[in-house]
Design a protein around this motif. Sequence first.
Motif, short mmCIF file in Angstrom:
data_model
loop_
_atom_site.label_atom_id
_atom_site.label_comp_id
_atom_site.label_asym_id
_atom_site.label_seq_id
_atom_site.Cartn_x
_atom_site.Cartn_y
_atom_site.Cartn_z
N TYR A 1 14.39 0.57 5.61
CA TYR A 1 13.46 -0.51 5.50
C TYR A 1 13.40 -1.61 6.59
N LEU A 2 13.23 -0.86 7.64
CA LEU A 2 12.79 -1.65 8.85
C LEU A 2 11.18 -1.53 8.98
N GLY A 3 10.59 -2.73 9.29
CA GLY A 3 9.27 -2.84 9.45
C GLY A 3 8.75 -2.22 10.80
N ARG A 4 7.66 -1.39 10.61
CA ARG A 4 7.22 -0.82 11.99
C ARG A 4 6.69 -2.07 12.95
N PRO A 5 7.08 -1.79 14.11
CA PRO A 5 6.74 -3.10 15.13
C PRO A 5 5.25 -3.22 15.46
N PRO A 6 4.92 -4.63 15.85
CA PRO A 6 3.56 -4.82 16.30
C PRO A 6 3.37 -4.03 17.56
N VAL A 7 1.87 -4.04 17.73
CA VAL A 7 1.63 -3.42 19.09
C VAL A 7 0.60 -4.57 19.71
N VAL A 8 1.04 -5.04 21.07
CA VAL A 8 0.22 -5.91 21.77
C VAL A 8 -0.26 -5.40 22.99
N ALA A 9 -1.48 -5.80 23.40
CA ALA A 9 -1.99 -5.24 24.60
C ALA A 9 -2.23 -6.45 25.55
N VAL A 10 -1.89 -6.21 26.90
CA VAL A 10 -1.73 -7.31 27.85
C VAL A 10 -2.99 -7.25 28.88
N ARG A 11 -3.60 -7.96 29.27
CA ARG A 11 -4.61 -7.71 30.34
C ARG A 11 -4.87 -8.99 30.73
N GLY A 12 -4.84 -9.06 32.39
CA GLY A 12 -5.41 -10.34 32.87
C GLY A 12 -4.57 -11.57 32.58
N GLY A 13 -3.12 -11.29 32.49
CA GLY A 13 -2.18 -12.43 32.13
C GLY A 13 -2.45 -13.08 30.59
N GLN A 14 -3.16 -12.42 29.74
CA GLN A 14 -3.30 -12.66 28.28
C GLN A 14 -2.77 -11.62 27.47
N ALA A 15 -2.14 -11.88 26.48
CA ALA A 15 -1.55 -10.84 25.34
C ALA A 15 -2.15 -11.14 24.12
N ARG A 16 -2.50 -10.22 23.26
CA ARG A 16 -3.05 -10.01 22.15
C ARG A 16 -2.77 -9.12 21.36
N MET A 17 -2.65 -9.33 20.06
CA MET A 17 -1.90 -8.14 19.09
C MET A 17 -3.21 -7.29 18.61
N ILE A 18 -2.89 -6.05 18.53
CA ILE A 18 -3.92 -5.14 18.47
C ILE A 18 -3.58 -4.15 17.29
N VAL A 19 -2.20 -4.34 16.87
CA VAL A 19 -1.85 -3.77 15.52
C VAL A 19 -0.66 -4.75 14.78
N ARG A 20 -0.91 -5.12 13.81
CA ARG A 20 0.22 -5.80 13.27
C ARG A 20 1.29 -5.26 12.84
N GLY A 21 2.38 -6.03 13.01
CA GLY A 21 3.90 -5.58 12.49
C GLY A 21 3.90 -5.64 10.95
N GLU A 22 5.05 -5.23 10.71
CA GLU A 22 5.48 -5.25 9.13
C GLU A 22 6.82 -6.02 8.93
N GLY A 23 6.66 -7.24 8.20
CA GLY A 23 7.99 -7.64 7.78
C GLY A 23 8.41 -7.54 6.46
N LEU A 24 9.36 -8.32 5.71
CA LEU A 24 9.88 -7.90 4.68
C LEU A 24 8.64 -8.10 3.50
N THR A 25 7.91 -9.11 3.73
CA THR A 25 6.81 -9.26 2.67
C THR A 25 6.03 -8.07 2.46
N GLU A 26 5.50 -7.43 3.59
CA GLU A 26 4.69 -6.04 3.77
C GLU A 26 5.65 -4.71 3.17
N LEU A 27 6.94 -5.14 3.58
CA LEU A 27 7.63 -3.66 2.92
C LEU A 27 7.93 -3.95 1.26
N LEU A 28 8.34 -5.19 0.94
CA LEU A 28 8.39 -5.34 -0.55
C LEU A 28 7.10 -5.21 -1.58
N SER A 29 5.95 -5.59 -0.75
CA SER A 29 4.78 -5.58 -1.52
C SER A 29 4.38 -4.27 -2.33
N ARG A 30 4.87 -3.10 -1.67
CA ARG A 30 4.59 -1.92 -2.10
C ARG A 30 5.65 -1.45 -3.54
#
Length: 451
Positions: A416-445
């Motif tokens: 029951y570990l959530g899958r980590p998020p994926v962030v892309a970094v470019r030109g000194g800026q980071a943005r999330m490209i795949v959201r991670g999972e927390g307990l809310t997402e895990l328990l929602s199923r």
Amino acid sequence: MTQPDNNLLNPAIFSRSVARDSSGIVTVSGVRVTDLAQQFGTPLYVVDEVDARETAVEIREAFEGAFARVGATAKTYYAGKAFLCTEVARWVDEAGMGVDVCSGGELAVALAADVPPARIGLHGNNKSVAEISMAVEAGVGSIIIDSLIEIERIASIAAAAGVVQNVRLRVNSGVHANTHEYLATSHEDQKFGLPLSAAPDAVARIRSRESLKFLGLHCHIGSQIFASEGFAESARRLLEVHRDLLVDGPVPELNLGGGFGIAYTEEDEPPKITELANQIAGAVRSAVDDLAIPMPIVLFEPGRAVIGRSTLTLYTVGTVKPVALEGGAVRTYVSVDGGMSDNARPALYGADYSVRLASRVSDADPILIRLAGKHCESGDIIVHSDYLPADISPDDLVAVPATGAYCWSLSSNYNYLGRPPVVAVRGGQARMIVRGEGLTELLSRDCGIVG
């Protein structure tokens, strides 16, 4: 194993924008990993976007240039199974590559990213009717036939849709790549493709269906390959059958698959992609000349080679445990907040990785460590053997490089570990490209939770 300077970051293993700032903190495209950890948490997949984009262009240009020099055309498709999300699909599309997918889900991602359907290929040894129908309806450029059953299945679906579907036939050349047994996919006794000897009859069946158009043979000899000899021998065997198939109709293409290796440790020395491309192009040209046949368009499907080096996984150290071994030796287990749920490759087939202290530099002597995950499995090891400074401590950040391929793709919710998020970094800026999972997402199923 050579003791490295653990403050140095080998550019053969880390992506091109990874460095240390003046305070010793690792940065990706100018962004401190400490800031990334504070904003997004750990474990965290960190993608160097420029590295991924430029590597895709370099690989495409390497094969196009190599084959142009021998009077031929080469095309490249990104093997989406390595790591696929809409952003990555857009990057490789903009780099001039097509996209290979091997499920309805991967196809949906590529289509959602607006990859032109004509530049998408559908793989898979057990494509469902729904997946084939989805591909035909979308107008994908090719479906790779993996069994005799699929010939009639695809033909019927295409006929019902009133279209002629382009197909390739996957065959096994019998060439066994110099790689791990579970990664070598051209053995005769395995689930993919047909024996090369079965190709003439299979192609005759394909050509007998008005709703199918045969493009050529496809073969994939394995993964994490450093030498060109396997590709050369496989191409020669395929081209001998290709020559015979030309008697009854056109065979415009030859697909030699992918599997080009990258460096995961200091000991890995993969060839430059330009050298590999030139060697393969020369071998194909030689085989074609020997057989006195026209040069086909040659296709390749790199995945790991495109995305692998672009990404590092960032972890937070939790415990440090020296374990006494026989003979007085000591093995230090450094445990982090992720593990086999975000990188299954070491447990799955003994893959090797490296690790570096990321949140600071250290003058302490290096000690031999084993980087362990937090899962309830003795085999939950991320890095079997590497060095970290002797003062490695809880709350330090460590970076495991070259995790772009088959890490997020194989991730799970084990324990029951959530899958980590994926962030892309470019030109000194980071943005999330795949959201991670927390307990809310895990328990929602979990349907047993009331309210």
